[in-house]
Design a protein around this motif. Structure first.
Motif, PDB file in Angstrom:
ATOM      1  N   LYS A   7       0.846  -1.192   0.000  1.00 41.13           N
ATOM      2  CA  LYS A   7       0.000   0.000   0.000  1.00 41.13           C
ATOM      3  C   LYS A   7       0.884   1.245   0.000  1.00 41.13           C
ATOM      4  O   LYS A   7       1.991   1.229   0.530  1.00 41.13           O
ATOM      5  CB  LYS A   7      -0.880   0.048   1.260  1.00 41.13           C
ATOM      6  N   SER A   8       0.385   2.322  -0.568  1.00 43.64           N
ATOM      7  CA  SER A   8       1.086   3.599  -0.482  1.00 43.64           C
ATOM      8  C   SER A   8       0.240   4.559   0.349  1.00 43.64           C
ATOM      9  O   SER A   8      -0.985   4.474   0.358  1.00 43.64           O
ATOM     10  CB  SER A   8       1.347   4.178  -1.877  1.00 43.64           C
ATOM     11  N   THR A   9       0.926   5.440   1.069  1.00 43.88           N
ATOM     12  CA  THR A   9       0.232   6.393   1.920  1.00 43.88           C
ATOM     13  C   THR A   9       1.089   7.645   2.068  1.00 43.88           C
ATOM     14  O   THR A   9       2.319   7.569   2.040  1.00 43.88           O
ATOM     15  CB  THR A   9      -0.079   5.792   3.303  1.00 43.88           C
ATOM     16  N   SER A  10       0.438   8.772   2.211  1.00 44.34           N
ATOM     17  CA  SER A  10       1.180  10.014   2.413  1.00 44.34           C
ATOM     18  C   SER A  10       1.695  10.126   3.840  1.00 44.34           C
ATOM     19  O   SER A  10       2.681  10.804   4.109  1.00 44.34           O
ATOM     20  CB  SER A  10       0.301  11.217   2.062  1.00 44.34           C
ATOM     21  N   TYR A  50       4.035   2.102   2.301  1.00 44.75           N
ATOM     22  CA  TYR A  50       5.185   2.894   1.873  1.00 44.75           C
ATOM     23  C   TYR A  50       4.779   4.365   1.840  1.00 44.75           C
ATOM     24  O   TYR A  50       3.760   4.711   1.233  1.00 44.75           O
ATOM     25  CB  TYR A  50       5.644   2.459   0.479  1.00 44.75           C
ATOM     26  N   LYS A  51       5.579   5.187   2.489  1.00 40.28           N
ATOM     27  CA  LYS A  51       5.291   6.623   2.504  1.00 40.28           C
ATOM     28  C   LYS A  51       5.594   7.232   1.140  1.00 40.28           C
ATOM     29  O   LYS A  51       6.610   6.919   0.528  1.00 40.28           O
ATOM     30  CB  LYS A  51       6.114   7.335   3.574  1.00 40.28           C
ATOM     31  N   THR A  52       4.703   8.107   0.684  1.00 37.74           N
ATOM     32  CA  THR A  52       4.879   8.775  -0.597  1.00 37.74           C
ATOM     33  C   THR A  52       5.324  10.225  -0.427  1.00 37.74           C
ATOM     34  O   THR A  52       5.623  10.889  -1.415  1.00 37.74           O
ATOM     35  CB  THR A  52       3.568   8.749  -1.409  1.00 37.74           C
ATOM     36  N   LYS A  53       5.335  10.715   0.803  1.00 43.29           N
ATOM     37  CA  LYS A  53       5.765  12.090   1.072  1.00 43.29           C
ATOM     38  C   LYS A  53       6.812  12.079   2.175  1.00 43.29           C
ATOM     39  O   LYS A  53       6.774  11.239   3.071  1.00 43.29           O
ATOM     40  CB  LYS A  53       4.584  12.958   1.499  1.00 43.29           C
ATOM     41  N   GLY A  54       7.724  13.052   2.106  1.00 44.19           N
ATOM     42  CA  GLY A  54       8.757  13.131   3.139  1.00 44.19           C
ATOM     43  C   GLY A  54       9.822  12.074   2.958  1.00 44.19           C
ATOM     44  O   GLY A  54      10.027  11.538   1.868  1.00 44.19           O
TER      45      GLY A  54
END
Length: 84
Positions: A7-10, A50-54
């Motif tokens: 999954k991707s997440t901010s 998985y973080k998409t920002k920072g």
């Protein structure tokens, strides 16, 4: 058997908690399929976020689902689907 999803997440504040995976629609449907196809009594659901920002980072959330719990939750999903 391991049931794995990416999954991707901010932000990690949006990731599901293990207790939420116990009744997650996707986990229940995939778990039902795996239990029936492979004659299993339980599956491990693991969502890797998985973080998409920072700063790049990942975090996993896992839970074991028994066939009985999957079957019970699936009946509720099936009933809801018939009502729609």
């Amino acid at each position: 058997m391991l049931m794995l999803d990416h999954k991707s997440t901010s932000s990690f504040r949006w990731i599901k908690k293990p207790i939420e995976l116990l009744v997650d629609t996707q986990a229940i449907i995939y778990g039902k399929f795996l239990c029936e196809k492979h004659n299993l009594t339980e599956v491990e659901a693991r969502w890797v976020y998985y973080k998409t920002k920072g700063k790049p980072a990942s975090k996993k959330v896992s839970v074991r689902l028994s066939k009985e719990a999957i079957d019970f939750a699936y009946l509720k999903l099936n009933k809801l689907g018939l009502e729609l």
